[in-house]
Design a protein around this motif. Structure first.
Motif, PDB file in Angstrom:
ATOM      1  N   SER A  77      27.331  41.175  48.642  1.00 39.93           N
ATOM      2  CA  SER A  77      26.371  40.266  47.943  1.00 39.93           C
ATOM      3  C   SER A  77      26.546  38.892  47.792  1.00 39.93           C
ATOM      4  N   VAL A  78      27.884  38.318  48.104  1.00 42.90           N
ATOM      5  CA  VAL A  78      28.083  36.837  47.918  1.00 42.90           C
ATOM      6  C   VAL A  78      28.628  36.148  49.141  1.00 42.90           C
ATOM      7  N   ASP A  79      28.368  34.805  49.236  1.00 39.06           N
ATOM      8  CA  ASP A  79      28.548  34.137  50.569  1.00 39.06           C
ATOM      9  C   ASP A  79      30.103  33.740  50.542  1.00 39.06           C
ATOM     10  N   ALA A  80      30.608  33.308  49.154  1.00 41.95           N
ATOM     11  CA  ALA A  80      31.832  32.884  49.232  1.00 41.95           C
ATOM     12  C   ALA A  80      32.618  33.658  47.813  1.00 41.95           C
ATOM     13  N   VAL A  81      33.754  33.663  47.795  1.00 42.91           N
ATOM     14  CA  VAL A  81      34.644  34.011  46.769  1.00 42.91           C
ATOM     15  C   VAL A  81      35.740  33.273  46.491  1.00 42.91           C
ATOM     16  N   VAL A  82      36.021  32.428  45.350  1.00 42.98           N
ATOM     17  CA  VAL A  82      36.889  31.397  45.147  1.00 42.98           C
ATOM     18  C   VAL A  82      37.959  32.143  44.197  1.00 42.98           C
ATOM     19  N   SER A  83      39.300  31.653  44.438  1.00 40.25           N
ATOM     20  CA  SER A  83      40.413  31.841  43.511  1.00 40.25           C
ATOM     21  C   SER A  83      41.375  30.704  43.419  1.00 40.25           C
ATOM     22  N   THR A  84      41.556  30.341  42.241  1.00 36.82           N
ATOM     23  CA  THR A  84      42.444  29.126  42.240  1.00 36.82           C
ATOM     24  C   THR A  84      43.561  29.525  41.113  1.00 36.82           C
ATOM     25  N   THR A  85      44.761  29.452  41.535  1.00 34.56           N
ATOM     26  CA  THR A  85      45.896  29.838  40.687  1.00 34.56           C
ATOM     27  C   THR A  85      45.345  31.197  39.559  1.00 34.56           C
ATOM     28  N   VAL A  86      44.925  32.305  40.328  1.00 33.50           N
ATOM     29  CA  VAL A  86      44.655  33.467  39.753  1.00 33.50           C
ATOM     30  C   VAL A  86      45.303  34.809  40.172  1.00 33.50           C
ATOM     31  N   LEU A  87      45.681  34.569  41.524  1.00 33.70           N
ATOM     32  CA  LEU A  87      46.242  35.869  42.125  1.00 33.70           C
ATOM     33  C   LEU A  87      47.613  36.335  41.538  1.00 33.70           C
ATOM     34  N   CYS A  88      48.045  35.127  40.853  1.00 33.83           N
ATOM     35  CA  CYS A  88      49.601  35.542  40.072  1.00 33.83           C
ATOM     36  C   CYS A  88      49.435  36.229  38.840  1.00 33.83           C
ATOM     37  N   THR A  89      47.904  36.140  38.166  1.00 34.35           N
ATOM     38  CA  THR A  89      47.937  36.794  36.863  1.00 34.35           C
ATOM     39  C   THR A  89      47.038  38.157  37.025  1.00 34.35           C
ATOM     40  N   VAL A  90      46.524  38.529  38.256  1.00 35.22           N
ATOM     41  CA  VAL A  90      45.827  39.707  38.085  1.00 35.22           C
ATOM     42  C   VAL A  90      46.972  40.755  38.241  1.00 35.22           C
ATOM     43  N   GLN A  91      46.413  41.942  37.561  1.00 38.37           N
ATOM     44  CA  GLN A  91      47.314  43.402  37.318  1.00 38.37           C
ATOM     45  C   GLN A  91      47.898  43.621  38.858  1.00 38.37           C
ATOM     46  N   ASP A  92      46.741  43.765  39.756  1.00 42.86           N
ATOM     47  CA  ASP A  92      46.884  44.479  41.161  1.00 42.86           C
ATOM     48  C   ASP A  92      46.113  43.750  41.958  1.00 42.86           C
ATOM     49  N   PRO A  93      46.983  42.635  42.746  1.00 40.73           N
ATOM     50  CA  PRO A  93      46.505  41.878  43.602  1.00 40.73           C
ATOM     51  C   PRO A  93      46.060  42.454  44.899  1.00 40.73           C
ATOM     52  N   GLY A 108      31.521  36.215  55.311  1.00 41.48           N
ATOM     53  CA  GLY A 108      31.679  35.482  54.213  1.00 41.48           C
ATOM     54  C   GLY A 108      33.054  34.929  54.087  1.00 41.48           C
ATOM     55  N   ARG A 109      33.281  33.968  52.941  1.00 39.42           N
ATOM     56  CA  ARG A 109      34.517  33.228  53.261  1.00 39.42           C
ATOM     57  C   ARG A 109      35.258  33.254  51.465  1.00 39.42           C
ATOM     58  N   PHE A 110      36.563  33.700  51.749  1.00 38.34           N
ATOM     59  CA  PHE A 110      37.279  33.545  50.503  1.00 38.34           C
ATOM     60  C   PHE A 110      38.321  32.345  50.597  1.00 38.34           C
ATOM     61  N   VAL A 111      38.237  31.666  49.378  1.00 43.24           N
ATOM     62  CA  VAL A 111      38.708  30.162  49.487  1.00 43.24           C
ATOM     63  C   VAL A 111      39.565  30.327  48.331  1.00 43.24           C
ATOM     64  N   PHE A 112      41.020  29.829  48.583  1.00 38.86           N
ATOM     65  CA  PHE A 112      42.030  30.298  47.575  1.00 38.86           C
ATOM     66  C   PHE A 112      42.933  29.047  47.591  1.00 38.86           C
ATOM     67  N   TRP A 113      43.372  28.756  46.379  1.00 36.59           N
ATOM     68  CA  TRP A 113      44.520  27.723  46.247  1.00 36.59           C
ATOM     69  C   TRP A 113      45.468  28.254  45.206  1.00 36.59           C
ATOM     70  N   ALA A 176      46.949  26.866  50.296  1.00 34.54           N
ATOM     71  CA  ALA A 176      45.334  26.742  50.042  1.00 34.54           C
ATOM     72  C   ALA A 176      44.525  26.704  51.295  1.00 34.54           C
ATOM     73  N   GLY A 177      43.392  27.596  51.340  1.00 33.69           N
ATOM     74  CA  GLY A 177      42.796  27.720  52.507  1.00 33.69           C
ATOM     75  C   GLY A 177      41.746  28.682  52.430  1.00 33.69           C
ATOM     76  N   HIS A 178      41.364  29.587  53.454  1.00 28.65           N
ATOM     77  CA  HIS A 178      40.387  30.407  53.422  1.00 28.65           C
ATOM     78  C   HIS A 178      40.358  31.645  54.570  1.00 28.65           C
ATOM     79  N   ALA A 179      39.832  32.761  54.023  1.00 23.72           N
ATOM     80  CA  ALA A 179      39.909  33.938  54.907  1.00 23.72           C
ATOM     81  C   ALA A 179      38.506  34.220  55.012  1.00 23.72           C
ATOM     82  N   THR A 180      38.226  34.845  56.030  1.00 19.02           N
ATOM     83  CA  THR A 180      36.773  35.172  56.461  1.00 19.02           C
ATOM     84  C   THR A 180      36.789  36.560  56.589  1.00 19.02           C
ATOM     85  N   THR A 181      35.574  37.349  56.407  1.00 21.74           N
ATOM     86  CA  THR A 181      35.334  38.910  56.572  1.00 21.74           C
ATOM     87  C   THR A 181      34.914  39.133  58.085  1.00 21.74           C
TER      88      THR A 181
END
Length: 181
Positions: A77-93, A108-113, A176-181
């Motif tokens: 349902s979304v074209d992109a998901v963004v995560s900036t300094t978040v994956l360190c805090t999730v309980q289950d990456p 779609g694109r997952f953009v991370f920093w 930093a970068g991106h991953a695509t589905t």
């Protein structure tokens, strides 16, 4: 390598964008005009600051209470998901990244920093281990986030590595970068 700017990562995005762990909206000004933005943020105070920031920028946004491991967005349902300094805090990456893939449209694109673990037994890694033991907001700076992203089943992962100044003069490793589905 120099750190890519968040604007360089986020400005090209268009369409429906979901930001996980949106915090107080620090990324809002970096998105282009062709974005329909929705954020997920579990902290009520940060959500309120985010809404105030969006209002100040003249942006109409939706921000929901929630966690990256259990996104309410429908499949594809979304074209992109963004995560900036978040994956360190999730309980289950692993679960969070599976949810990211689930909600992204094909292509779609997952953009991370994200900050990531330094090599084992280095002074930075020792500091990360100590920090992760008592960190506020559950930050686990010692996670191998890049390995998690690569193992999540994305079709393509493009990443830059760099360091940013940290406490006590330490150089904290980032990706930093991106991953695509």
């Amino acid at each position: 390598m120099d750190a890519p700017s968040r604007t360089a990562l986020l400005a090209p995005l268009t369409g429906a964008v979901l930001e996980i762990g949106a915090g107080d909206g620090a990324n809002l000004a970096s998105f282009g005009p062709d974005v329909s933005w929705c954020g997920i943020e579990p902290d009520r105070r940060r959500r309120n600051r985010l809404l105030a920031r969006a209002d100040g920028l003249g942006m109409d946004v939706q921000v929901d209470d929630g966690f990256a491991e259990h996104l309410e967005a429908p499949d594809a349902s979304v074209d992109a998901v963004v995560s900036t300094t978040v994956l360190c805090t999730v309980q289950d990456p692993t679960a969070a990244l599976a949810e990211v893939r689930r909600v992204l449209v094909p292509g779609g694109r997952f953009v991370f920093w994200e900050h990531v673990a330094a090599p084992a037994w280095t002074p930075v890694r020792v500091a990360q281990e100590l920090w992760s033991w008592r960190a506020p907001d559950g930050c686990r700076a010692n996670r191998d986030t890049l390995t998690s992203i690569r193992a999540a089943g994305f079709a393509d992962v493009q990443v830059s590595t760099f360091t940013q100044p940290g406490p006590l003069g330490l150089a904290i490793p980032f990706i930093a970068g991106h991953a695509t589905t």
